[in-house]
Design an enzyme around this catalytic site. Structure first.
Site, short mmCIF file in Angstrom:
data_model
loop_
_atom_site.label_atom_id
_atom_site.label_comp_id
_atom_site.label_asym_id
_atom_site.label_seq_id
_atom_site.Cartn_x
_atom_site.Cartn_y
_atom_site.Cartn_z
N HIS A 42 -6.42 11.90 16.36
CA HIS A 42 -5.44 12.96 16.12
C HIS A 42 -4.02 12.43 16.20
CE1 HIS A 42 -8.23 16.41 16.01
NE2 HIS A 42 -8.95 15.71 16.86
N GLU A 48 -12.67 13.23 19.41
CA GLU A 48 -13.00 13.24 17.98
C GLU A 48 -12.61 11.97 17.23
OE1 GLU A 48 -13.40 17.74 16.60
OE2 GLU A 48 -11.30 17.13 16.71
N ASP A 57 -0.01 16.66 17.19
CA ASP A 57 -1.30 16.30 16.59
C ASP A 57 -1.00 15.50 15.34
OD1 ASP A 57 -4.18 16.50 15.64
OD2 ASP A 57 -4.26 17.67 17.49
#
Ligand code: NAG
Ligand code: NAG
Ligand code: NAG
Length: 602
Positions: free
Chosen positions: A271, A342, A218
């Site tokens: 990410h 996201e 990540d």
């Protein structure tokens, strides 16, 4: 029975067959019939395989046999009628009958070449005869045979006199409802050691979960040693918190031996910071910016630290291609997860190349930017020359299709993993024609409910800080306590989730299965197993044989004693599963129910 109120008698009758079953394997097989002639002695040392010797299957039997003979399992919970509170075993060893011992297993596998890939036949049958010495197992593939062993190992128990018995003659015919049954581990936020990953796989094999979704990296860290870009592991947490190619192959080998697929995930283009910025800082936008949660209109990430791949920089695709290609050479599954969740517009607002691209044409928006990603990245991912896999199928988080912003068109053959809005998003995605993996955060997120983890957080200070008290009256009690996805998802909540409830038959067919993610901001080796287990076993049964009994009624109350027993079994096998209740409840079935009425769960 006749002393019970008639309603109760009637309801217990529904599950009467289950009440008689003192040994209660998890997941409950789809079809199981029990004889009534009492348990028989067991000494299944010999495994006969028809056809060519097959070390995968014989090794698996070896492990099951070791567990049987080392544990001498005494079931720790039983499904007894509410009025009796009987403690196991209900069939006492003295009822063990006859002189013949079940002393061998015959395994017939129709196709022992079938690879462990999506949709492989996992069905099996087990026949424990009333006479004779041979237990017969049939399976279409090796993988079905492995499932037969994990069922059988839960059926053989101590006879109380140093020997083993199998509770009753039994005939099982079993197959999963869903082909994709997974848990997700996250080694990007905190490192997870190989032994702990193996421990998760042990629990998976025993509960017949077959897909380990491995969120490898990540923005916080890049733990994977890369031959193509050795500098990426500069952003590992330490030299000891790195997976070598051989480590990854070892995990794959360990998992495959247990019927568990490993689905790697490299989260892109969001990410993404650690590792990537070591290749070339120009391929990462907003790396190390302040994440600006405290000035929300400018936020660059939903948690520290920010970073997203530069979608408009051609160098990004060179790096993506090499990283993907190298990892595709290690992970042999046809599935590969390429992230996609996201995306924060505030991050690209700090990207010169992006703001200039927008300025050059005022009709362009963030959806166009994400379309640029899809149009440039997906061909790399699907090209057999980069994937080395002509059957490559991609998984993405749903965001790229239905979040704001999203790409305009995402190919319909990409599997969408849904995590927002529960059944509504499952409906939207399947209506659009996507295959779906269900990970709805309100049901399946195993990391929820442990409070907030960001520091310097005044919201907890509500007694001395009146503003915080007004703004966050329930931050410390009665509210989410700082966990965005609170509350904690209990095993009952997980098991109760009817995720295909409002789908048409055609839409329901597009749901290929489920995955329970355990994001690891607050997990590492010390907590992963207790957060994962035994809750993942509730998911396992939900996806294997469903949450309803033959009468179509919710069977979460029937699951109670099964999962309590299974948790004890996991612990004995070395999987650090959390306790669900006082042990009293294991030994006093139904004594810890909220309602006396056994039909309270509908
Ligand atoms: C982008 O940055 C500018 C300042 O450079 C700011 O005025 C604007 O609000 C930002 N927009 C977003 C969406 O963050
Ligand atoms: C401007 O962007 C819009 C939206 O992406 C596109 O349809 C249009 O062709 C672009 N115009 C030019 C001159 O590039
Ligand atoms: C199904 O749809 C109905 C009507 O829209 C709604 O009330 C219900 O909550 C939905 N059920 C689920 C599980 O989404």
């Amino acid at each position: 029975m006749h002393l019970l109120p008639s309603l109760l008698a009637a309801t217990l009758c529904v599950s009467g067959a289950v009440n008689a079953v003192a040994v209660n394997p998890l997941p409950a097989p789809t079809s199981i019939t029990w004889g009534s002639s009492g348990p028989r002695a067991f000494n299944g040392r010999n495994l006969a395989l028809n056809g060519a010797p097959n070390s995968l299957v014989s090794d698996a039997w070896g492990r099951a046999y070791d567990a049987i003979t080392s544990l001498h399992w005494v079931p720790q919970a039983t499904e007894a009628p509410i009025a009796t509170y009987a403690v196991f075993p209900t069939s006492t060893p003295k009822k063990k009958r006859g002189t013949t011992t079940l002393n061998s297993i015959t395994v017939q596998i129709a196709d022992s070449k079938a690879a462990l890939q999506h949709g492989v036949d996992e069905s099996y049958t087990i026949d424990v005869p009333a006479t004779g010495q041979v237990i017969t197992i049939t399976a279409k593939t090796n993988w079905g045979a492995l499932h037969a062993f994990t069922t059988l190992q839960q059926l053989v128990i101590s006879d109380g006199h140093g020997g083993l018995m199998i509770e009753q003659p039994v005939s099982i015919s079993d197959a999963p409802m869903y082909p994709y049954r997974g848990i997700m581990i996250d080694s990007g936020r905190n490192f997870i050691s190989l032994p702990k990953i193996y421990e998760q796989i042990d629990g998976m094999a025993l509960s017949k979960l077959n897909a380990l979704h491995w969120h490898l990296d990540d923005s916080q860290s890049w733990p994977i040693q890369m031959a193509s870009y050795p500098s990426m592991t500069v952003d590992a947490y330490s030299a000891n918190e790195v997976y070598t190619a051989n480590n990854l192959k070892d995990v794959l080998k360990y998992a495959t031996a247990r019927g568990v697929r490993v689905i790697p995930e490299i989260d892109m283009p969001g990410h993404a910071s650690s590792g990537w910025k070591q290749i070339d800082p120009s391929i990462v936008a907003c790396a190390d910016s302040w994440w600006s949660n405290d000035n929300w209109p400018l936020h660059t990430a939903v948690e520290p630290n920010p970073g997203q791949l530069e979608i408009l920089n051609p160098k990004t695709y060179t790096a993506v291609s090499k990283v993907y290609s190298e990892l595709s050479g290690i992970f042999t599954d046809n599935f590969f997860h390429v992230g996609g969740d996201e995306l924060q517009t505030g991050c690209y607002n700090l990207s010169k190349i992006t703001t200039e691209w927008f300025a050059a044409n005022s009709s362009r928006g963030y959806n166009d930017l994400l379309q640029h990603w899809v149009d440039n990245a997906v061909p790399i991912f699907t090209d057999p020359k980069t994937s080395g896999n002509s059957k490559r199928q991609l998984i993405m988080w749903e965001d790229l299709t239905i979040n704001t912003p999203h790409a305009w068109t995402v190919p319909k053959d990409i599997i969408m993993q849904t995590w927002n809005n529960g059944p509504a998003n499952i409906k939207t995605l399947t209506e659009a024609g996507y295959q779906v993996i269900v990970s709805s955060s309100d049901w399946f997120y195993l990391d929820c409910g442990f409070g907030g983890w960001v520091s310097n957080d005044p919201r907890y200070d509500i007694l001395t800080n009146p503003d915080a008290a007004t703004a966050n009256p329930n931050f410390n009690w009665g509210g989410n306590g700082g966990s965005w996805c609170a509350p904690y998802k209990t095993w009952q909540r997980i098991y109760d989730y009817d995720f295909t409830a409002n789908l048409t038959a055609a839409e329901a067919k597009l749901v290929i299965g489920v995955t329970a993610p355990l994001w690891s901001e607050q997990s590492d080796d010390t907590t992963i197993s207790s957060k994962m287990w035994p809750r993942a076993a509730a998911l396992a049964e939900l996806a294997w044989s469903g949450n309803k009994n033959a009468a179509g009624k919710k069977r979460v109350t029937e699951l109670t004693q099964r999962i309590l027993n299974f948790r004890e079994y996991l612990v004995k096998l070395g999987v650090g599963a959390a306790p669900l209740m006082p042990k009293y409840c294991l030994q006093h079935p139904h004594a810890c129910d909220l309602y006396y009425d056994q039909t309270a769960v509908v």
